[in-house]
Design a protein around this motif. Structure first.
Motif, PDB file in Angstrom:
ATOM      1  N   GLY A 179       0.913  -1.364   0.068  1.00 27.31           N
ATOM      2  CA  GLY A 179      -0.024  -0.079   0.035  1.00 27.31           C
ATOM      3  C   GLY A 179       0.879   1.146  -0.054  1.00 27.31           C
ATOM      4  N   PRO A 180       1.684   1.463   1.000  1.00 29.53           N
ATOM      5  CA  PRO A 180       2.441   2.749   0.960  1.00 29.53           C
ATOM      6  C   PRO A 180       3.396   3.072  -0.364  1.00 29.53           C
ATOM      7  CG  PRO A 180       2.635   1.637   3.174  1.00 29.53           C
ATOM      8  CD  PRO A 180       2.058   0.481   2.232  1.00 29.53           C
ATOM      9  N   PRO A 181       3.881   1.915  -0.948  1.00 30.34           N
ATOM     10  CA  PRO A 181       4.683   2.425  -2.145  1.00 30.34           C
ATOM     11  C   PRO A 181       3.628   3.004  -2.993  1.00 30.34           C
ATOM     12  CG  PRO A 181       5.507   0.455  -1.455  1.00 30.34           C
ATOM     13  CD  PRO A 181       4.513   0.831  -0.522  1.00 30.34           C
ATOM     14  N   ILE A 182       2.572   2.229  -3.281  1.00 27.04           N
ATOM     15  CA  ILE A 182       1.571   2.571  -4.367  1.00 27.04           C
ATOM     16  C   ILE A 182       1.138   3.911  -4.017  1.00 27.04           C
ATOM     17  CG2 ILE A 182      -0.730   2.165  -5.397  1.00 27.04           C
ATOM     18  CD1 ILE A 182      -0.195  -0.795  -4.638  1.00 27.04           C
ATOM     19  N   VAL A 183       0.908   4.216  -2.942  1.00 24.97           N
ATOM     20  CA  VAL A 183       0.246   5.698  -2.527  1.00 24.97           C
ATOM     21  C   VAL A 183       1.439   6.708  -2.859  1.00 24.97           C
ATOM     22  CG1 VAL A 183      -0.630   7.221  -0.612  1.00 24.97           C
ATOM     23  CG2 VAL A 183      -1.455   4.724  -0.845  1.00 24.97           C
ATOM     24  N   GLU A 184       2.597   6.490  -2.339  1.00 26.28           N
ATOM     25  CA  GLU A 184       3.773   7.339  -2.349  1.00 26.28           C
ATOM     26  C   GLU A 184       4.201   7.553  -3.739  1.00 26.28           C
ATOM     27  OE1 GLU A 184       6.572   5.883   0.414  1.00 26.28           O
ATOM     28  OE2 GLU A 184       5.535   5.984   2.047  1.00 26.28           O
ATOM     29  N   GLY A 185       4.280   6.590  -4.518  1.00 31.00           N
ATOM     30  CA  GLY A 185       4.694   6.680  -5.969  1.00 31.00           C
ATOM     31  C   GLY A 185       6.252   6.925  -5.977  1.00 31.00           C
ATOM     32  N   GLY A 186       6.880   7.485  -7.002  1.00 33.99           N
ATOM     33  CA  GLY A 186       8.357   7.452  -7.118  1.00 33.99           C
ATOM     34  C   GLY A 186       8.911   6.322  -7.059  1.00 33.99           C
ATOM     35  N   VAL A 187      10.192   6.473  -6.265  1.00 38.78           N
ATOM     36  CA  VAL A 187      11.249   5.262  -6.547  1.00 38.78           C
ATOM     37  C   VAL A 187      10.568   3.988  -5.844  1.00 38.78           C
ATOM     38  CG1 VAL A 187      13.502   4.765  -5.538  1.00 38.78           C
ATOM     39  CG2 VAL A 187      13.249   6.769  -6.344  1.00 38.78           C
ATOM     40  N   ALA A 188       9.646   4.262  -4.584  1.00 36.85           N
ATOM     41  CA  ALA A 188       9.229   3.069  -3.921  1.00 36.85           C
ATOM     42  C   ALA A 188       8.382   2.339  -4.838  1.00 36.85           C
ATOM     43  CB  ALA A 188       8.344   3.658  -2.778  1.00 36.85           C
ATOM     44  N   LEU A 189       7.521   2.935  -5.817  1.00 37.28           N
ATOM     45  CA  LEU A 189       6.585   2.446  -6.793  1.00 37.28           C
ATOM     46  C   LEU A 189       7.386   1.653  -7.745  1.00 37.28           C
ATOM     47  CD1 LEU A 189       3.639   1.793  -7.527  1.00 37.28           C
ATOM     48  CD2 LEU A 189       3.638   3.844  -8.726  1.00 37.28           C
ATOM     49  N   LEU A 190       8.378   2.387  -8.378  1.00 38.83           N
ATOM     50  CA  LEU A 190       9.305   1.721  -9.463  1.00 38.83           C
ATOM     51  C   LEU A 190       9.859   0.638  -9.062  1.00 38.83           C
ATOM     52  CD1 LEU A 190      10.868   4.951 -10.928  1.00 38.83           C
ATOM     53  CD2 LEU A 190       8.932   3.629 -12.038  1.00 38.83           C
ATOM     54  N   VAL A 191      10.292   0.493  -7.550  1.00 43.52           N
ATOM     55  CA  VAL A 191      11.208  -0.689  -7.247  1.00 43.52           C
ATOM     56  C   VAL A 191       9.910  -1.649  -6.921  1.00 43.52           C
ATOM     57  CG1 VAL A 191      12.269  -1.542  -5.181  1.00 43.52           C
ATOM     58  CG2 VAL A 191      13.002   0.573  -6.076  1.00 43.52           C
ATOM     59  N   ILE A 228      19.070  -3.273  -5.580  1.00 40.79           N
ATOM     60  CA  ILE A 228      19.941  -2.474  -6.436  1.00 40.79           C
ATOM     61  C   ILE A 228      19.454  -1.456  -7.318  1.00 40.79           C
ATOM     62  CG2 ILE A 228      21.519  -2.996  -8.514  1.00 40.79           C
ATOM     63  CD1 ILE A 228      21.720  -5.834  -7.442  1.00 40.79           C
ATOM     64  N   LEU A 229      17.887  -2.053  -7.623  1.00 43.68           N
ATOM     65  CA  LEU A 229      17.370  -1.017  -8.650  1.00 43.68           C
ATOM     66  C   LEU A 229      16.879   0.257  -7.711  1.00 43.68           C
ATOM     67  CD1 LEU A 229      15.051  -3.341 -10.691  1.00 43.68           C
ATOM     68  CD2 LEU A 229      17.078  -1.947 -11.717  1.00 43.68           C
ATOM     69  N   ALA A 230      16.819   0.272  -6.331  1.00 43.33           N
ATOM     70  CA  ALA A 230      16.368   1.041  -5.637  1.00 43.33           C
ATOM     71  C   ALA A 230      17.469   2.309  -5.737  1.00 43.33           C
ATOM     72  CB  ALA A 230      16.010   0.767  -4.238  1.00 43.33           C
ATOM     73  N   VAL A 231      18.574   1.611  -5.632  1.00 42.79           N
ATOM     74  CA  VAL A 231      19.788   2.635  -5.723  1.00 42.79           C
ATOM     75  C   VAL A 231      19.962   3.405  -7.122  1.00 42.79           C
ATOM     76  CG1 VAL A 231      22.270   2.976  -5.432  1.00 42.79           C
ATOM     77  CG2 VAL A 231      21.118   1.419  -4.060  1.00 42.79           C
ATOM     78  N   VAL A 232      19.655   2.694  -8.218  1.00 42.08           N
ATOM     79  CA  VAL A 232      19.492   3.221  -9.522  1.00 42.08           C
ATOM     80  C   VAL A 232      18.501   4.186  -9.555  1.00 42.08           C
ATOM     81  CG1 VAL A 232      19.446   2.687 -11.842  1.00 42.08           C
ATOM     82  CG2 VAL A 232      20.856   0.991 -10.338  1.00 42.08           C
ATOM     83  N   TYR A 233      17.334   3.932  -9.278  1.00 41.39           N
ATOM     84  CA  TYR A 233      16.209   4.903  -9.353  1.00 41.39           C
ATOM     85  C   TYR A 233      16.376   6.037  -8.476  1.00 41.39           C
ATOM     86  CZ  TYR A 233      13.801   0.766 -11.663  1.00 41.39           C
ATOM     87  OH  TYR A 233      13.372  -0.276 -12.481  1.00 41.39           O
ATOM     88  N   THR A 234      17.193   6.013  -7.422  1.00 37.94           N
ATOM     89  CA  THR A 234      17.420   7.193  -6.607  1.00 37.94           C
ATOM     90  C   THR A 234      18.414   8.109  -7.314  1.00 37.94           C
ATOM     91  OG1 THR A 234      16.894   5.955  -4.581  1.00 37.94           O
ATOM     92  CG2 THR A 234      18.071   7.977  -4.294  1.00 37.94           C
ATOM     93  N   GLY A 235      19.320   7.639  -7.859  1.00 41.06           N
ATOM     94  CA  GLY A 235      20.334   8.212  -8.638  1.00 41.06           C
ATOM     95  C   GLY A 235      19.780   8.925  -9.811  1.00 41.06           C
ATOM     96  N   ILE A 236      18.749   8.230 -10.603  1.00 40.95           N
ATOM     97  CA  ILE A 236      18.268   8.840 -11.595  1.00 40.95           C
ATOM     98  C   ILE A 236      17.173  10.235 -11.630  1.00 40.95           C
ATOM     99  CG2 ILE A 236      16.965   8.335 -13.722  1.00 40.95           C
ATOM    100  CD1 ILE A 236      18.109   5.431 -13.760  1.00 40.95           C
ATOM    101  N   LEU A 237      16.302   9.829 -10.600  1.00 39.22           N
ATOM    102  CA  LEU A 237      15.105  10.708 -10.139  1.00 39.22           C
ATOM    103  C   LEU A 237      15.544  11.811  -9.129  1.00 39.22           C
ATOM    104  CD1 LEU A 237      12.497   8.090  -9.602  1.00 39.22           C
ATOM    105  CD2 LEU A 237      12.895   9.262 -11.724  1.00 39.22           C
TER     106      LEU A 237
END
Length: 237
Positions: A179-191, A228-237
């Motif tokens: 639930g929280p990643p869907i609501v927050e969106g961003g990196v959490a949702l992408l991961v 790993i993707l969380a680190v990548v997305y954080t660097g991109i966004l």
């Protein structure tokens, strides 16, 4: 007042954590010895049992990688010894972070490690993490047999209702983490989406080509890729 990280990484916390982990290791050795003796008693060959021990040890390596990464992730916030102890005995990285965050917010601090996160708040997080996890264990000891009998009775009366009940409980548990990643969106949702796609792909490959070993590692690999993707997305966004 001392900085809470001085207390979190203090010798006394290291000693207490080491004692608890040593106790668990001793339990593992005792169960291994008892199981080995029982295997011999029922006529199993030593070669077969040794093969089972080796395969179990090998298959434990990959699922342990996400736990090690989780330890690296939460240790800067909760200290090395307590994080080490929590992830070595019972619990999981999502639970530890959620419960520790509840401990912070209940004392007026915005989040873990934020301004105002003192040693007192850290102690509150430790208590909530520790007390919150014991109820599942106590329930298994006290009420699991009663629960299993109830489930059997429900299945006899209406198996469809039992399936609905179990699925509802399962999706309720998932909603806490999804639930929280869907609501927050961003990196959490992408991961979340990326990990789900990887898990689905690995499961499809395992079932399609009859590769059972992939199914054994699919969850661990998807978790590792997600980190790993969380680190990548954080660097991109």
């Amino acid at each position: 007042m001392k900085d809470y990280m001085e207390i979190a990484n203090s010798n006394i916390i290291f000693i207490l954590a080491a004692v608890l982990i040593l106790f668990v290791l001793i339990q593992c050795v005792v169960f291994l010895v008892i199981s080995w003796k029982r295997g011999i008693a029922i006529g199993m060959s030593k070669e077969k049992m040794m093969s089972a021990v080796k395969s179990s040890a090998i298959f434990s390596i990959v699922p342990s990688i996400p736990i090690i990464i989780s330890l690296i992730a939460i240790a800067p916030v909760l200290g090395i010894p307590f994080s080490w102890m929590r992830l070595s005995i019972v619990g999981s990285a999502p639970y530890e972070l959620i419960s520790a965050d509840i401990g912070a917010k209940s004392m007026g601090v915005a989040k873990l490690g934020a301004q105002g996160y003192t040693s007192l708040v850290f102690g509150n997080s430790m208590w909530i993490m520790s007390i919150g996890i014991i109820w599942g264990l106590l329930f298994c000891i006290i009420g699991l047999k009663w629960y299993q009998n109830k489930m059997k009775n429900i299945q006899k009366k209406d198996s469809n209702w039992l399936a609905i009940l179990i699925n509802a409980l399962f999706f309720g548990m998932l909603s806490v983490f999804i639930g929280p990643p869907i609501v927050e969106g961003g990196v959490a949702l992408l991961v979340l989406l990326s990990s789900g796609i990887i898990m689905t792909l690995l499961t499809f490959i395992g079932n399609k080509f009859k590769l059972d070993w992939i199914n054994n590692f699919s969850l661990a690999v998807s978790m590792l890729c997600g980190m790993i993707l969380a680190v990548v997305y954080t660097g991109i966004l």
